[in-house]
Design a protein around this motif. Structure first.
Motif, PDB file in Angstrom:
ATOM      1  N   ASP A 242    -106.024  37.025 -57.922  1.00 59.71           N
ATOM      2  CA  ASP A 242    -107.233  37.008 -57.118  1.00 59.71           C
ATOM      3  C   ASP A 242    -107.246  35.763 -56.240  1.00 59.71           C
ATOM      4  O   ASP A 242    -106.895  34.667 -56.692  1.00 59.71           O
ATOM      5  N   ALA A 243    -107.647  35.906 -54.993  1.00 52.96           N
ATOM      6  CA  ALA A 243    -107.670  34.779 -54.054  1.00 52.96           C
ATOM      7  C   ALA A 243    -108.561  33.646 -54.548  1.00 52.96           C
ATOM      8  O   ALA A 243    -108.276  32.475 -54.299  1.00 52.96           O
ATOM      9  N   ASP A 244    -109.638  33.959 -55.266  1.00 49.72           N
ATOM     10  CA  ASP A 244    -110.503  32.908 -55.822  1.00 49.72           C
ATOM     11  C   ASP A 244    -109.756  32.065 -56.847  1.00 49.72           C
ATOM     12  O   ASP A 244    -109.952  30.852 -56.925  1.00 49.72           O
TER      13      ASP A 244
ATOM     14  N   GLN B   9    -106.917  41.370 -53.584  1.00 51.77           N
ATOM     15  CA  GLN B   9    -107.660  41.783 -52.401  1.00 51.77           C
ATOM     16  C   GLN B   9    -106.872  42.751 -51.516  1.00 51.77           C
ATOM     17  O   GLN B   9    -107.475  43.471 -50.726  1.00 51.77           O
ATOM     18  N   ASN B  10    -105.557  42.807 -51.666  1.00 50.61           N
ATOM     19  CA  ASN B  10    -104.772  43.774 -50.895  1.00 50.61           C
ATOM     20  C   ASN B  10    -105.200  45.210 -51.202  1.00 50.61           C
ATOM     21  O   ASN B  10    -105.040  46.100 -50.380  1.00 50.61           O
TER      22      ASN B  10
ATOM     23  N   LEU C 115    -101.864  39.785 -53.810  1.00 51.10           N
ATOM     24  CA  LEU C 115    -103.272  39.465 -54.012  1.00 51.10           C
ATOM     25  C   LEU C 115    -104.030  40.725 -54.431  1.00 51.10           C
ATOM     26  O   LEU C 115    -103.782  41.810 -53.900  1.00 51.10           O
TER      27      LEU C 115
ATOM     28  N   LEU D  50     -96.893  32.504 -54.377  1.00 50.60           N
ATOM     29  CA  LEU D  50     -97.749  33.672 -54.521  1.00 50.60           C
ATOM     30  C   LEU D  50     -96.999  34.930 -54.126  1.00 50.60           C
ATOM     31  O   LEU D  50     -96.149  34.906 -53.252  1.00 50.60           O
TER      32      LEU D  50
ATOM     33  N   ILE E 240    -106.520  31.508 -56.826  1.00 53.02           N
ATOM     34  CA  ILE E 240    -105.600  30.680 -56.050  1.00 53.02           C
ATOM     35  C   ILE E 240    -106.330  29.461 -55.510  1.00 53.02           C
ATOM     36  O   ILE E 240    -105.820  28.337 -55.551  1.00 53.02           O
ATOM     37  N   ALA E 241    -107.529  29.675 -55.013  1.00 53.22           N
ATOM     38  CA  ALA E 241    -108.328  28.560 -54.490  1.00 53.22           C
ATOM     39  C   ALA E 241    -108.622  27.550 -55.589  1.00 53.22           C
ATOM     40  O   ALA E 241    -108.541  26.334 -55.355  1.00 53.22           O
TER      41      ALA E 241
END
Length: 76
Positions: free
Chosen positions: A54-56, A25-26, A23, A20, A58-59
């Motif tokens: 996006d962190a979602d 979100q940063n 993000l 990664l 990545i999840a």
């Protein structure tokens, strides 16, 4: 990081590596927010060809990796 990954592979263990960079979100939740709000954002992304994830997402990939044996050994 690559050396550590290679040690895992050399030990005969399965490895899936999620590499990664940035993000999304940063921009809204972390250290870049003040610059975004000021209207002047400077980041070390060269000519802008850097991926922002996006962190979602990545999840979602992490869940897929942990539950789908076809992804063992892949670099995602």
């Amino acid at each position: 990081m690559r050396a550590a990954e290679q040690h895992i592979v050399n030990a005969g263990l399965n490895l899936v590596s999620l590499r990664l960079r940035w993000l999304f979100q940063n921009f809204s939740e972390d250290f870049l927010l003040p610059a975004v709000l000021s209207g002047e954002l400077r980041i070390p992304a060269g000519s802008g060809k850097e991926a922002f994830v996006d962190a979602d997402d990545i999840a979602d990939v992490a869940v897929a990796v942990l539950t789908d044996d076809r992804l063992v050994g892949k670099k995602l």
